[in-house]
Design a protein around this motif. Structure first.
Motif, short mmCIF file in Angstrom:
data_model
loop_
_atom_site.label_atom_id
_atom_site.label_comp_id
_atom_site.label_asym_id
_atom_site.label_seq_id
_atom_site.Cartn_x
_atom_site.Cartn_y
_atom_site.Cartn_z
N GLY A 1 38.48 -3.85 -38.50
CA GLY A 1 38.26 -2.66 -39.32
C GLY A 1 37.66 -1.51 -38.54
N LEU A 2 37.43 -0.42 -39.22
CA LEU A 2 36.89 0.78 -38.58
C LEU A 2 35.42 0.60 -38.19
N ASP A 3 34.71 -0.22 -38.95
CA ASP A 3 33.31 -0.50 -38.63
C ASP A 3 33.22 -1.83 -37.88
N ARG A 4 34.03 -1.91 -36.86
CA ARG A 4 34.24 -3.10 -36.04
C ARG A 4 32.95 -3.74 -35.56
N PRO A 5 32.79 -5.05 -35.79
CA PRO A 5 31.63 -5.74 -35.21
C PRO A 5 31.80 -5.83 -33.70
N ILE A 6 30.70 -5.82 -32.99
CA ILE A 6 30.72 -5.95 -31.54
C ILE A 6 30.20 -7.33 -31.19
N PHE A 7 31.04 -8.13 -30.55
CA PHE A 7 30.68 -9.49 -30.19
C PHE A 7 30.52 -9.65 -28.68
N LYS A 8 31.36 -8.97 -27.92
CA LYS A 8 31.41 -9.18 -26.47
C LYS A 8 30.56 -8.16 -25.74
N VAL A 9 29.90 -8.62 -24.69
CA VAL A 9 29.05 -7.73 -23.89
C VAL A 9 29.87 -6.57 -23.34
N ALA A 10 31.09 -6.83 -22.89
CA ALA A 10 31.94 -5.78 -22.32
C ALA A 10 32.25 -4.68 -23.34
N ASP A 11 32.21 -5.01 -24.63
CA ASP A 11 32.50 -4.01 -25.66
C ASP A 11 31.43 -2.93 -25.76
N TYR A 12 30.23 -3.22 -25.27
CA TYR A 12 29.18 -2.19 -25.28
C TYR A 12 29.54 -1.05 -24.33
N ARG B 1 32.91 -0.56 -23.48
CA ARG B 1 34.19 -0.12 -24.06
C ARG B 1 33.99 0.93 -25.14
N PHE B 2 32.95 0.77 -25.97
CA PHE B 2 32.71 1.68 -27.08
C PHE B 2 31.57 2.66 -26.80
N SER B 3 31.25 2.84 -25.54
CA SER B 3 30.23 3.81 -25.16
C SER B 3 30.62 5.19 -25.70
N GLY B 4 29.64 5.88 -26.27
CA GLY B 4 29.89 7.19 -26.87
C GLY B 4 30.10 7.11 -28.38
N GLU B 5 30.36 5.91 -28.89
CA GLU B 5 30.57 5.72 -30.33
C GLU B 5 29.22 5.52 -31.02
N ARG B 6 29.22 5.75 -32.31
CA ARG B 6 28.03 5.52 -33.11
C ARG B 6 27.98 4.04 -33.50
N VAL B 7 26.78 3.44 -33.41
CA VAL B 7 26.62 2.02 -33.71
C VAL B 7 25.42 1.77 -34.61
N LYS B 8 25.46 0.63 -35.29
CA LYS B 8 24.31 0.12 -36.03
C LYS B 8 23.95 -1.22 -35.41
N ARG C 1 23.89 6.62 -31.05
CA ARG C 1 25.01 6.73 -30.13
C ARG C 1 24.88 5.67 -29.04
N LEU C 2 25.90 4.87 -28.87
CA LEU C 2 25.92 3.84 -27.85
C LEU C 2 26.13 4.51 -26.49
N LEU C 3 25.21 4.26 -25.57
CA LEU C 3 25.28 4.87 -24.25
C LEU C 3 25.79 3.89 -23.19
#
Length: 152
Positions: free
Chosen positions: A80-91, A93-100, A116-118
């Motif tokens: 989905g659009l509010d994709r869960p992050i499971f993998k360390v590499a995804d931090y 991959r999604f740098s610059g995106e907003r996260v909870k 904002r994920l840095l």
């Protein structure tokens, strides 16, 4: 009960063999009411037929391997659009995106963070908090749950 990492390792070859990325695996609920949830993705997105195909193949594998004692439900879905992050590499991959983020315990007085994920630096996730703009460098092992957050 089977560990999530063990389930991921068991299921990933089957899911990838069907042409999908196994984004993550979750186990929720209590004994007698367990749900095994798989998140799958492709660059083209996920349709209902994709979830059905993966569910069919994975069900057969789970029946043979029997890694989860007792009854459980299997759900296969898109992240989905509010994709869960499971993998360390995804931090990264999604740098610059907003996260909870939700943490296992308090870190610098916070248990929840939205910002904002840095990216990732060593074993720490860098996040710029939305409210005050403060940057946090959070140890990965403190993260209980992370997901992308749609812009308000």
């Amino acid at each position: 009960m089977a560990e999530i990492q063990t389930l991921h390792a068991l299921l990933e070859p089957t899911v990838e063999g069907l042409g999908y990325e196994l984004v993550g695996v979750e186990m929720t609920g209590a004994k007698g009411n367990l749900t095994l949830r798989l998140y799958i993705d492709t660059p083209a997105g996920i349709r209902l037929e994709d979830c059905e195909a993966v569910s069919h193949q994975v069900s057969g594998l789970l029946d043979v391997e029997d890694p989860i004692p007792g009854a459980y439900s299997l759900e296969v879905s898109s992240p989905g659009l509010d994709r869960p992050i499971f993998k360390v590499a995804d931090y990264d991959r999604f740098s610059g995106e907003r996260v909870k983020l939700r943490l296992h315990e308090l870190y610098e007085g916070r248990r929840k963070l939205t910002g904002r994920l840095l990216g990732i630096e060593g074993d720490r996730i860098k996040v710029q908090e939305e409210g005050d703009g403060q940057e946090y460098s959070i140890p990965i092992e403190l993260i209980e749950k992370a997901r992308l957050d749609l812009e308000p």
